[in-house]
Design an enzyme around this catalytic site. Sequence first.
Site, short mmCIF file in Angstrom:
data_model
loop_
_atom_site.label_atom_id
_atom_site.label_comp_id
_atom_site.label_asym_id
_atom_site.label_seq_id
_atom_site.Cartn_x
_atom_site.Cartn_y
_atom_site.Cartn_z
N PHE A 110 -21.62 27.92 -75.95
CA PHE A 110 -22.30 29.11 -76.47
C PHE A 110 -23.70 28.74 -76.94
CE2 PHE A 110 -18.19 31.50 -77.91
CZ PHE A 110 -18.12 32.15 -76.69
N CYS A 111 -24.56 29.76 -76.99
CA CYS A 111 -25.89 29.67 -77.60
C CYS A 111 -25.72 29.22 -79.05
CB CYS A 111 -26.56 31.04 -77.53
SG CYS A 111 -27.98 31.27 -78.60
N PRO A 112 -26.51 28.32 -79.58
CA PRO A 112 -27.66 27.64 -78.97
C PRO A 112 -27.31 26.25 -78.44
CG PRO A 112 -27.72 27.32 -81.33
CD PRO A 112 -26.42 28.01 -81.03
N GLY A 113 -26.07 26.02 -78.02
CA GLY A 113 -25.66 24.69 -77.55
C GLY A 113 -26.54 24.12 -76.45
#
Lengths: 87, 136
Positions: free
Chosen positions: A24-27
């Site tokens: 998922f963001c911000p991964g």
Amino acid sequence: MSEFLRGVGRMVTADRVIDARGSFCPGPLMEMIRAIKTAEVGQVVEVLTSDSGSRTDIPKWAEKAGQELVEVVSRDGGDAILVRKVK
Amino acid sequence: MSSDRLSFVVASGEADRLLPVAVLATGAAAMQTEVQIFLTMWGVLALRKGAGRAPLSASYKDMTDTFWKQLEEHHVGSFVEMLEQAKEIGPVQVLACGMSMDLFGLSLEDLESVVDGVAGVAGFLDSAQDGKILFV
């Protein structure tokens, strides 16, 4: 495939590829920042992402950080985003 | 460094509020915006050592299992881990509200090491005044 065709659509080969699909963001952005930090100047980092935010986030970050966005291409069920470390 | 500054007042200790704080703080840090996180009330308790997973807000508590399962499957770390990562990439400061620390009888050593210090309200507002402030 001829040498010519092999190059179509893939103008630059990354020095390091990180598969961040499924994160998922911000991964994926974090992966890009970490990889650019440890890369040598001139090297290209490619992050593969399936997160819809990365397509805009990583280019914005590159612009702010003064790194070069090489390309954003859709492939392998996600986006491949390539950034060159320029400083 | 940019003169942009984003400050969060985190009064909630609920996971579904802490997660967006961590995501926004990480994004801001990536964009070299100075981030301040001022933990107050239940926000302080969420960063107590050994506090474990924060609860979801009452309206959504039926979704607790799915929430954590989704986050785990998509490699999202805990609130503390996300704040640690945000600090790696940009200017992020995490402060605990002095009044809340007194209220709960806590000292800085009782909190996760990601918390940089204890601050009073006037000091926090003074350092936040030139930027944006979000209350969570």
